[in-house]
Design an enzyme around this catalytic site. Structure first.
Site, PDB file in Angstrom:
ATOM      1  N   GLN A 104       1.934  11.212 -12.703  1.00 13.80           N
ATOM      2  CA  GLN A 104       0.915  10.214 -12.365  1.00 13.80           C
ATOM      3  C   GLN A 104       1.618   8.924 -11.946  1.00 13.80           C
ATOM      4  O   GLN A 104       2.368   8.341 -12.722  1.00 13.80           O
ATOM      5  CB  GLN A 104       0.022   9.954 -13.577  1.00 13.80           C
ATOM      6  CG  GLN A 104      -1.203   9.132 -13.221  1.00 13.80           C
ATOM      7  CD  GLN A 104      -2.034   8.750 -14.439  1.00 13.80           C
ATOM      8  OE1 GLN A 104      -1.500   8.295 -15.440  1.00 13.80           O
ATOM      9  NE2 GLN A 104      -3.341   8.914 -14.333  1.00 13.80           N
TER      10      GLN A 104
ATOM     11  N   TYR B 197      -6.298  -0.500 -14.221  1.00 13.49           N
ATOM     12  CA  TYR B 197      -4.992  -0.806 -13.637  1.00 13.49           C
ATOM     13  C   TYR B 197      -5.173  -1.180 -12.160  1.00 13.49           C
ATOM     14  O   TYR B 197      -6.288  -1.196 -11.640  1.00 13.49           O
ATOM     15  CB  TYR B 197      -4.017   0.360 -13.867  1.00 13.49           C
ATOM     16  CG  TYR B 197      -3.810   0.596 -15.347  1.00 13.49           C
ATOM     17  CD1 TYR B 197      -3.232  -0.398 -16.149  1.00 13.49           C
ATOM     18  CD2 TYR B 197      -4.260   1.756 -15.978  1.00 13.49           C
ATOM     19  CE1 TYR B 197      -3.087  -0.222 -17.525  1.00 13.49           C
ATOM     20  CE2 TYR B 197      -4.122   1.934 -17.353  1.00 13.49           C
ATOM     21  CZ  TYR B 197      -3.530   0.939 -18.116  1.00 13.49           C
ATOM     22  OH  TYR B 197      -3.401   1.100 -19.476  1.00 13.49           O
TER      23      TYR B 197
END
Ligand SMILES: Cc1cc2nc3c(=O)[nH]c(=O)nc-3n(C[C@H](O)[C@H](O)[C@H](O)COP(=O)(O)O)c2cc1C
Length: 371
Positions: free
Chosen positions: A101, A183
């Site tokens: 990721q 994020y």
């Protein structure tokens, strides 16, 4: 075998042996972004557990894109060397497909590790000045991040590209872009974190622009045959925030740009979120996106029981299920699911004697002899 959870699925040219995904999980155990022995032990045990895909934790594309100073990175040659050692060991002992990721923490960067309280870390205490689409802090009591300039946008997009190239060199099978949990990429999407007045803020089209540019830039360098998925927060769980209809629009655009799956998580943008946590609480997001967009989805969040996971896949709510905490609690969760649902998993030959008598046949190809 009739279990839907244990049917293979293809993402791009990558074939997963079953629909069980080990969800990415930050370990806060790296030094200068470098993977450590902990990663070998942690990923090693998870890679032996029979899941169809193991996704390595949020991995920063630049140093200030880490959540904490101990987060994993793949932005330097040293980072690449450290992760190569981990991958080589995994590959020697497990054939579980491996994803990574790729992430940028945005305004949630420069935090203390959760076990040290998780609060914002000041630059003079080992932290740094975080960047974000707008100078709006995660929590009103915190100092605001620095608003990204046009040069920052270029640098971060290029950092995603370079990290994807490193991931390709390391032989990862898949990449998941992290556009969830408050994020950086999620901050661009949400009108609550993005108040820009340039072409990257305002309308939905503008707010999607940077995440879509990053996606396309990564897609261009990531080998065509290898799948590229995106994790989103399908809702901010806050009025006037990012929500499911916008997520569907975003998923449509991603699909057109060559996205192979949407991993439907939620929340994380701001402390005001109101989430009712019940088993499978995010499954409806995966289901709605799958139906509206026709893209494979991963359901995640409080999926803990094999029959629960089986029902999600068998009823067409999602193509795959991801587990995080359940996998930490029982890294052999997929074995247990295979035993309960009549599935088969691959297991290391050193463990072939493990299955209980009632589940003798769960290890594909297992055979043992003795004199
Ligand atoms: C220790 C830990 C670390 C996590 N780190 C990440 C991460 O790196 N990236 C991410 O997208 N989600 C992360 N998450 C969220 C999980 O991937 C997952 O979406 C969430 O825990 C809900 O699934 P669960 O109920 O099966 O735990 C983390 C969760 C845990 C428990």
């Amino acid at each position: 075998m009739t279990s839907a959870l244990f049917q293979p699925i293809s993402l791009g040219e990558l074939r997963l042996p079953n629909r069980i995904v080990v969800s990415p999980m930050c370990q806060y155990s790296a030094t200068d972004g470098n993977a450590s022995d902990w990663h070998l032990i942690h990923l090693g045990q998870l890679a032996l557990g029979g899941a169809g895909l193991l996704c390595v934790e949020a991995t920063a594309v630049e140093a200030i894109g880490r959540i904490t100073p101990n987060c994993l990175g793949l932005y330097s040659d040293d980072n690449e060397t450290a992760l190569r050692r981990v991958l080589a060991a995994l590959r020697r002992h497990a054939d579980t497909p491996l994803a990574i990721q790729l992430a940028h923490a945005g305004r949630k960067g420069s935090s203390h590790t959760p076990w040290d309280g998780g609060k914002l870390m000041q630059p003079n205490a080992g932290g740094w000045e975080p960047i974000a689409p707008s100078a709006l802090p995660f929590s009103p009591s915190e100092q605001p991040p620095r608003e990204m300039t046009a040069a920052d946008l270029d640098r971060v997009r290029d950092a995603f590209v370079r990290t994807a190239q490193r991931a390709a060199r390391l032989g990862f099978d898949a990449i998941e872009l992290h556009a969830a949990h408050g994020y950086l990429l999620h901050e661009f999407l949400s009108p609550l974190a993005n108040r820009r007045s340039d072409s990257y803020g305002g309308s939905l089209e503008n707010r999607m622009r940077f995440p879509l540019e990053v996606f396309s830039a990564v897609r261009e360098v990531w080998p065509e045959a290898k799948p590229l998925g995106v994790r989103i927060s399908a809702s901010d769980w806050i009025d006037c925030g990012w929500d499911l209809p916008q997520s569907i629009e975003f998923a449509q655009r991603l699909k057109r740009a060559g996205c192979d799956w949407i991993d439907a998580s939620s929340g994380g943008l701001a402390p005001e979120q109101k989430i009712t946590l019940v088993p499978g609480y995010q499954v409806p997001f995966a289901e709605a996106i799958r139906k509206a967009v026709g893209i494979p989805t991963i359901a995640v969040g409080l999926i803990t029981e094999p029959r629960q996971a089986e029902d999600i896949v068998a009823s067409g709510k999602a193509d795959m299920v991801a587990l995080a905490r359940g996998m930490l609690f029982d890294p052999h969760w997929a074995w247990r699911a295979a035993a309960e649902l009549g599935g088969e998993v691959r297991a290391p030959k050193q463990y072939w004697r493990a299955p209980p008598r009632a589940a003798e046949t769960i290890f594909r190809g297992a055979k043992l002899g003795q004199r």
